[in-house]
Enzyme design. Structure first.
Site, PDB file in Angstrom:
ATOM      1  N   VAL A 105       0.861  -1.174   0.000  1.00 47.50           N
ATOM      2  CA  VAL A 105       0.000   0.000   0.000  1.00 47.50           C
ATOM      3  C   VAL A 105       0.897   1.223   0.000  1.00 47.50           C
ATOM      4  CG1 VAL A 105      -1.817   1.267   1.197  1.00 47.50           C
ATOM      5  CG2 VAL A 105      -1.768  -1.236   1.298  1.00 47.50           C
ATOM      6  N   CYS A 106       0.592   2.187  -0.880  1.00 49.79           N
ATOM      7  CA  CYS A 106       1.330   3.438  -0.929  1.00 49.79           C
ATOM      8  C   CYS A 106       2.830   3.175  -1.120  1.00 49.79           C
ATOM      9  CB  CYS A 106       1.032   4.238   0.337  1.00 49.79           C
ATOM     10  SG  CYS A 106       1.472   5.985   0.267  1.00 49.79           S
ATOM     11  N   THR A 107       3.688   3.801  -0.314  1.00 51.98           N
ATOM     12  CA  THR A 107       5.124   3.657  -0.491  1.00 51.98           C
ATOM     13  C   THR A 107       5.672   2.349   0.073  1.00 51.98           C
ATOM     14  OG1 THR A 107       5.453   4.989   1.514  1.00 51.98           O
ATOM     15  CG2 THR A 107       5.596   6.125  -0.600  1.00 51.98           C
ATOM     16  N   THR A 125       2.750   3.176  -6.996  1.00 53.33           N
ATOM     17  CA  THR A 125       2.867   3.653  -5.619  1.00 53.33           C
ATOM     18  C   THR A 125       2.221   5.030  -5.570  1.00 53.33           C
ATOM     19  OG1 THR A 125       4.413   4.043  -3.778  1.00 53.33           O
ATOM     20  CG2 THR A 125       5.149   4.726  -5.967  1.00 53.33           C
TER      21      THR A 125
END
Length: 334
Positions: A105-107, A125
């Site tokens: 998730v995300c970074t 990302t």
């Protein structure tokens, strides 16, 4: 049905929503279908971690004590990915390949990439870190546009709330649409965002031009009879060719095109295409207007032109998009 273990990795500086969003989805699915998921959280040594917002999260266990081969290994993002703990990266490198499904998730994608787990794969990302991911890891095929990307057993999502979208998609794959829809309703979110939906709107994707004539063309000017028509975002049905836009900005077409791209990071044509696509999608989702009417109102002119644009950008026709993503409460002509 075998119970699926979902192991969520914790570390100092983790983004709390990257953790709690997917955890709520999987635990919600477990409530609806008992025995489907066992959600566990773990930090390197089992000690509590402090999130980027200052919350303290107590993990269930240390990573060394957690399930060695989880069905789903989920790696969230956050400020802690900027200077990742080498021991955490080493643990991911050793244990990531053993997981049945690897999710970020995300970074969190940066941690997976640092561990070499994204090499040769397509991934995404948070939009603000896509360039960094591509620059630091050239073996990764970075796609900055979608809210999530699935490539075999690897699934990566964009910023923060897109982790919920990805988790819902995984639940739908595991347990079916009915369970995923029930979870989505409980969380008061829509089970409707496709993975290839853009991370942000055209207005956010493009920078705001600095010079007033370009900014007026891009975002509009104070409403006056002579200037009101020119706002791209409010009038996608207008003539938005380079010549017309350049005339409004009192520049030559060549100068306008160069200046617009230099100041916004996007060509005029691409910006107009994105605005028109977003406008058409909103009408298909929120109104019962026919496809022909939507195509005219969005500046495509004909249904066929809009159909080609949808297939290129979204992989679905306007009719297919409406059937899948429009709330049931919106009326539609028979």
């Amino acid at each position: 049905m075998a119970q699926r273990t979902v192991l969520v990795v914790l570390f100092d500086g983790v983004q709390s929503l990257d953790v709690t969003g997917p955890v709520e989805v999987f635990t919600g699915a477990e409530t609806q279908t008992p025995g489907s998921y066992r959600v566990r959280t773990a930090s390197l040594d089992g000690a509590p971690v402090r999130t980027s917002s200052g919350l303290t999260v107590v993990p269930d266990a240390a990573l060394t004590e957690a399930a060695p081969e989880p069905h789903t290994l989920l790696v969230p993002g956050g400020q802690g990915t900027r200077r990742p703990d080498p021991e955490l990266v080493a643990w991911l490198r050793a244990h990531g390949p053993r997981a049945g499904r690897l999710v970020s998730v995300c970074t969190g994608a940066i941690l997976l990439a640092d561990a070499g787990l994204l090499d040769g794969h397509r991934a995404t990302t948070h939009w603000a870190y896509c360039d960094k991911l591509a620059r630091d890891h050239p073996a990764v095929e970075v796609d900055p546009d979608p809210i999530y990307v699935r490539d075999g057993r690897l699934s990566t999502s964009a910023g923060v709330t897109s982790g919920i979208d990805l988790a819902l998609a995984l639940v739908e794959e595991d347990l079916g649409r009915a369970v995923a829809l029930t979870v989505a309703r409980h969380l008061v979110v829509f089970l409707r965002r496709p993975g290839n939906q853009a991370q942000f709107s055209a207005q956010l994707a493009a920078q705001t031009a600095r010079r007033e004539p370009l900014r007026e063309v891009q975002l509009g000017a104070p409403p006056t009879p002579l200037r009101q028509w020119g706002r791209i975002t409010e009038h996608p049905e207008a003539d938005l060719g380079v010549e017309a836009l350049a005339a409004r900005a009192a520049l030559s077409p060549r100068h306008f095109a160069r200046a617009f791209q230099a100041e916004t990071g996007m060509t005029p044509g691409r910006y107009v295409d994105r605005v028109r696509l977003e406008h058409a999608r909103r009408l298909l989702e929120d109104t019962g207007d026919g496809v022909a009417e939507v195509s005219r109102a969005s500046g495509y002119g004909t249904p066929e032109a809009m159909r080609r644009a949808f297939l290129k950008a979204l992989g679905a026709t306007p009719a297919e998009y409406r059937r899948r993503f429009r709330p049931a409460a919106v009326g539609q002509p028979g």
